[in-house]
Enzyme design. Structure first.
Site, mmCIF file in Angstrom:
data_model
loop_
_atom_site.group_PDB
_atom_site.id
_atom_site.type_symbol
_atom_site.label_atom_id
_atom_site.label_comp_id
_atom_site.label_asym_id
_atom_site.label_seq_id
_atom_site.Cartn_x
_atom_site.Cartn_y
_atom_site.Cartn_z
ATOM 1 N N TYR A 54 -76.717 -30.367 -14.579
ATOM 2 C CA TYR A 54 -76.322 -30.182 -15.973
ATOM 3 C C TYR A 54 -77.067 -31.184 -16.862
ATOM 4 O O TYR A 54 -77.637 -30.823 -17.897
ATOM 5 C CB TYR A 54 -74.806 -30.365 -16.116
ATOM 6 C CG TYR A 54 -74.302 -30.164 -17.532
ATOM 7 C CD1 TYR A 54 -74.033 -28.883 -18.023
ATOM 8 C CD2 TYR A 54 -74.107 -31.252 -18.395
ATOM 9 C CE1 TYR A 54 -73.585 -28.689 -19.319
ATOM 10 C CE2 TYR A 54 -73.662 -31.063 -19.697
ATOM 11 C CZ TYR A 54 -73.399 -29.780 -20.155
ATOM 12 O OH TYR A 54 -72.960 -29.591 -21.444
ATOM 13 N N LYS A 136 -40.302 -44.970 -21.057
ATOM 14 C CA LYS A 136 -40.868 -44.541 -22.336
ATOM 15 C C LYS A 136 -42.356 -44.873 -22.282
ATOM 16 O O LYS A 136 -42.750 -46.039 -22.272
ATOM 17 C CB LYS A 136 -40.193 -45.282 -23.486
ATOM 18 C CG LYS A 136 -40.705 -44.823 -24.834
ATOM 19 C CD LYS A 136 -39.797 -45.312 -25.945
ATOM 20 C CE LYS A 136 -40.165 -44.684 -27.270
ATOM 21 N NZ LYS A 136 -41.484 -45.037 -27.759
ATOM 22 N N LYS A 334 -35.632 -50.232 -25.969
ATOM 23 C CA LYS A 334 -36.933 -50.896 -25.945
ATOM 24 C C LYS A 334 -36.891 -52.162 -25.083
ATOM 25 O O LYS A 334 -35.870 -52.839 -25.015
ATOM 26 C CB LYS A 334 -37.351 -51.291 -27.375
ATOM 27 C CG LYS A 334 -37.497 -50.122 -28.340
ATOM 28 C CD LYS A 334 -38.554 -49.132 -27.948
ATOM 29 C CE LYS A 334 -39.945 -49.545 -28.275
ATOM 30 N NZ LYS A 334 -40.380 -49.376 -29.625
ATOM 31 N N CYS A 442 -48.320 -58.277 -62.295
ATOM 32 C CA CYS A 442 -48.309 -57.921 -63.722
ATOM 33 C C CYS A 442 -47.713 -59.009 -64.610
ATOM 34 O O CYS A 442 -47.594 -58.820 -65.822
ATOM 35 C CB CYS A 442 -47.563 -56.610 -63.927
ATOM 36 S SG CYS A 442 -45.787 -56.783 -63.714
ATOM 37 N N CYS A 469 -46.232 -52.165 -63.894
ATOM 38 C CA CYS A 469 -46.813 -52.985 -62.829
ATOM 39 C C CYS A 469 -47.694 -52.122 -61.919
ATOM 40 O O CYS A 469 -47.231 -51.156 -61.332
ATOM 41 C CB CYS A 469 -45.686 -53.630 -62.013
ATOM 42 S SG CYS A 469 -46.285 -54.593 -60.624
HETATM 43 S S1 IVH Z 1 -38.300 -37.597 -25.494
HETATM 44 C C1 IVH Z 1 -36.440 -35.138 -28.624
HETATM 45 N N1 IVH Z 1 -39.141 -38.997 -23.486
HETATM 46 O O1 IVH Z 1 -41.480 -41.705 -27.775
HETATM 47 C C2 IVH Z 1 -36.959 -36.320 -27.970
HETATM 48 N N2 IVH Z 1 -40.166 -39.360 -25.600
HETATM 49 O O2 IVH Z 1 -40.012 -42.125 -30.673
HETATM 50 C C3 IVH Z 1 -38.407 -36.286 -27.779
HETATM 51 N N3 IVH Z 1 -41.989 -40.980 -25.580
HETATM 52 O O3 IVH Z 1 -42.464 -39.190 -29.993
HETATM 53 C C4 IVH Z 1 -38.969 -37.406 -27.090
HETATM 54 N N4 IVH Z 1 -41.890 -41.457 -23.442
HETATM 55 O O4 IVH Z 1 -44.038 -39.839 -28.095
HETATM 56 C C5 IVH Z 1 -39.268 -38.760 -24.792
HETATM 57 N N5 IVH Z 1 -39.831 -40.147 -21.614
HETATM 58 C C6 IVH Z 1 -39.960 -39.900 -22.900
HETATM 59 C C7 IVH Z 1 -40.920 -40.546 -23.692
HETATM 60 C C8 IVH Z 1 -40.988 -40.253 -25.059
HETATM 61 C C9 IVH Z 1 -42.511 -41.696 -24.580
HETATM 62 C C10 IVH Z 1 -42.430 -41.060 -26.987
HETATM 63 C C11 IVH Z 1 -42.703 -39.754 -27.662
HETATM 64 C C12 IVH Z 1 -41.832 -39.721 -28.878
HETATM 65 C C13 IVH Z 1 -41.501 -41.163 -29.056
HETATM 66 C C14 IVH Z 1 -40.118 -41.277 -29.648
#
Ligand code: IVH
Length: 721
Positions: A54, A136, A334, A442, A469
């Site tokens: 390629y 998360k 968090k 201002c 302002c």
């Molecule tokens: S659930 C309706 N699960 O965190 C709920 N979110 O502020 C939808 N995120 O926008 C999200 N890991 O980008 C969910 N295990 C997880 C997650 C997750 C990361 C992010 C996602 C979301 C933000 C929430």
């Protein structure tokens, strides 16, 4: 002919020996061949030739167009340097909004989360609601739509309602299945999850950048985001992004009763799901899972910034629904924020759109978790002085001075905060910081206000210059176009400032006349540095894409103090149309109290917010801004998704007392979905008073006014009728 033979034929061709016509033919055949290879590689994930072949063909192709540049006019393949997606980054409206999560920071937050759910669903304490926990992932969310098992569309989250069409780029991600060959896959399936880059791939990429003498990337998350939204899918492909599936959007049928069940189905269908997703039946188990993930954090090859808890039952998720932009059934716990020590080089006082004077510490740059931090917020005057409005000490009463050695904390995207001042290291001759009492922008007087409600002095000093302002005007304009407001891309910070300084935009409605004024020669955007036809037309098309908004969105975009997304929604629903809004404001000019009562009557609307809303729009200048906006923007009615066939459609309801089958909030949401209005107090306009246990004084009032009173059970029966 085999691919190898074809490649050999291409490479052995000597273009100099071809006639003009033969050369054009040859060039088009080669282009077509390369395009086919790109498609097979990016779309179908099944390349037919190896990388070396390629690359050789690509080099050969480049040599030809370098030698015979006129050939370019026969195809635009040279522009794409690879696969050229057909519909790049147009906007996609999410059928099911992509919500975000509220955050909690400790076990108390977790207990409150569970308690609120219990209360909302009216479930008692001895019955535990099954919850799942999962990491998360610190990336960016994306949604993937499969139609009859084939990946047909993929988009970013965007503002939660509209995202970017990144289908072609998503198709380059190797762990995203392009087809799902299972019988139980719903015909329409929207899989949602996180796109991320592994730490090791991020380090490899940065090493490569260093060896090429180029600037390095800041962190895996931003790099993943930039890579996914890169204009060239070849770049996306080279960055080795990955995907974890964790939730869903639109589905033609629901194949599971639980969230965990859905995750298992995702896994079976070929998606990567987090191996750390667990179900729990007690608070202790959840806390344990949090601690385990916190310990595991540094050993994982991808960044996680917390733990997400979700109610496992999908039926309960549906009942819980969402509030504002977050689901009631999920929350993010968090991890503790990262801290660092540094020094304050200067203190700058900035003026926000509501005139608030916010001090910002300019810092000796310090690296926290891969991000170079140069600024930290100092909140307000009291925070610097070290004594709050109640006279209580902050940081043991230590004030903040230029030159101080301090400790800062940074969590997620939030601007870092100062948590400690090292008084020992403070220079002997250091001076107290004198907070300005005139606006640095201002020169108007900047004052502290006394709250009508608490009677306390505010901690924040505010410029009294209003729209005199410049900072306030600019702040309002920037807010107006921002993501959660009108969401006009390409008019952010610097651009808005430039347009403002050139008098192109001094009031929100000017945004919508930019194109006409440019055409009429009244303004010349092209004369501004960095602006060309392409960027200008892009901006116009972004603006034109926002010429239709709902009333509540417009109210929110005005940036009125105390009028946030929720309040705007409630006001929008109560007033319904822009004409009614104008009429209401006119009425408020001669019968203020009546209108104030009418608006505060709505459950959820507070006096402070409504007074702020009315004061803002009773100001003639602001009223005219809205009038002018309504000339150029279609303002749609704010409607709830309501069941128009329901028996309570259009009724005014009041709830009182303790409910058993569902909480009052759930009952209220339900009523609104069915087209009723829920008011906070009983008046002659009330149609029905619904009473739970211990209903209180509202019953007496309803009897006096001869208003229909029903019990919770009768209410439930009414819903079913
Ligand atoms: S659930 C309706 N699960 O965190 C709920 N979110 O502020 C939808 N995120 O926008 C999200 N890991 O980008 C969910 N295990 C997880 C997650 C997750 C990361 C992010 C996602 C979301 C933000 C929430």
């Amino acid at each position: 002919m085999t691919y190898d033979l074809k490649i050999e034929q291409f490479l052995s061709c000597e273009p100099n020996n071809l006639s003009d016509l033969e050369l054009i033919n040859f060039y088009l055949t080669l282009t077509k061949f390369l395009q086919d290879q790109d498609r097979m590689y990016y779309d179908d994930n099944s390349p037919k030739i190896d990388d070396t072949n390629y690359d050789n063909l690509k080099l050969f192709y480049n040599k030809i167009i370098f030698q015979y540049p006129y050939l370019k006019k026969y195809s635009n393949y040279h522009e794409s340097v690879g696969y050229n997606p057909s519909e790049k980054f147009n906007k996609i409206t999410h059928k099911v909004p992509m919500l975000s999560l509220s955050n909690i920071f400790d076990n108390k937050g977790l207990e409150d989360f569970i308690d609120k759910i219990r209360k909302y669903l009216s479930i008692d304490t001895n019955q535990f609601i099954e919850v799942i926990s999962e990491p998360k992932i610190d990336g960016l969310s994306a949604t993937l739509i499969y139609e009859k098992g084939k990946l047909s569309l993929a988009a970013t989250r965007g503002d939660g309602h509209q995202g970017e069409n990144v289908t072609e780029n998503i198709k380059t991600i190797s762990n995203i299945p392009k087809t799902l060959n299972f019988e139980d896959v719903p015909d329409l399936l929207e899989v949602r999850g996180e796109i991320y880059m592994t730490k090791s791939d991020f380090i490899k990429l940065n090493n490569k950048m260093i060896s090429e003498g180029k600037q390095t990337y800041v962190n895996p998350r931003n790099t993943a985001s930039g890579s996914l939204r890169h204009i060239d899918p070849n770049v996306t492909s080279s960055r080795k992004l990955r995907f974890f599936a964790y939730t869903w959007g639109d589905l033609s049928e629901m194949p599971s009763k639980t969230h965990f069940g859905m995750i298992n189905l995702f896994k079976k269908w070929g998606f990567d799901v987090s191996p750390y997703t667990k179900t729990h039946t007690s608070l202790n188990e959840i806390i344990q899972a949090y601690l385990e993930l916190n310990n595991l954090r540094s050993s994982l090859d991808y960044d996680i910034d917390g733990v997400v808890y979700k109610v496992n039952s999908i039926d309960l998720q549906k009942r819980l629904g969402f509030i504002s932009r977050s689901p009631r059934w999920a929350i993010a716990h968090k991890f503790e924020a990262e801290k660092a020590k540094t020094r304050i080089l200067a203190i700058e006082v900035q003026v926000g759109r509501t005139g608030s004077l916010t001090p910002v510490a300019k810092l000796e740059p310090v690296n926290i978790g891969g991000v170079l931090v140069k600024n930290a917020t100092l909140h307000n005057e009291d925070f610097i002085t070290g004594i709050n409005s109640d006279g209580d000490p902050i940081r043991e009463g230590i004030d903040i001075r230029v030159g101080d050695y301090i400790e800062i904390i940074r969590s997620g995207d939030v601007i870092p905060k100062v948590i400690n001042v090292d008084k020992e290291l403070r220079a002997k001759n250091s001076k107290e910081f004198i907070f300005p009492s005139i606006c640095p922008v201002c020169n108007s007087l900047a004052v502290k206000e006394r709250s009508d409600i608490t009677g306390k002095m505010s901690s924040t000093r505010r410029c009294t210059g209003g729209l005199y302002c410049e900072s306030q005007i600019l702040g309002c304009l920037e807010f107006f176009v921002s993501r959660n407001a009108m969401n006009i891309e390409g008019l952010g910070g610097k651009t808005m400032q430039l347009f403002y300084e050139n008098n192109f935009v001094i009031s929100p409605h000017d945004i919508f006349t930019l194109e006409t004024r440019q055409l009429n020669g009244e303004i010349d955007i092209l004369s501004l540095e960095g602006w060309g036809d392409l960027s200008m037309n892009n901006l116009f098309s972004n603006i034109n894409g926002r010429r239709s908004v709902t009333l509540d969105k417009l109210i929110y975009s005005l940036g009125i103090r105390h009028v946030g997304i929720n309040t705007s929604k409630l006001i929008g629903q109560q007033l319904n149309s822009i004409d009614n809004l104008f009429e209401t404001i006119n009425k408020a000019n001669y019968d203020y109290i009546k209108i104030l009562n009418f608006l505060t009557d709505i459950d959820g609307l507070g006096k402070v917010a409504i007074e702020s809303f009315l004061t803002f729009l009773r100001n003639e200048e602001n009223f005219q801004i809205l009038k002018k906006l309504s000339d150029d923007v279609e303002i749609r009615n704010t409607n709830k998704i309501v069941d128009t066939n329901s028996t309570i459609q259009g009724m005014n309801l009041v709830f009182t007392g303790k409910f058993n089958g569902m909480s009052r909030s759930e009952a209220k949401d339900y009523a609104e979905r069915m087209g009723a209005k829920v008011l906070s107090s009983v008046t002659s306009r009330t149609d029905i008073l619904i009473i739970g246990d211990d209903p209180g004084s509202k019953v007496k009032k309803a009897r006096e006014l001869d208003i229909k009173i029903i019990t919770e059970l009768e209410w439930l029966a009414l819903l079913q009728s």
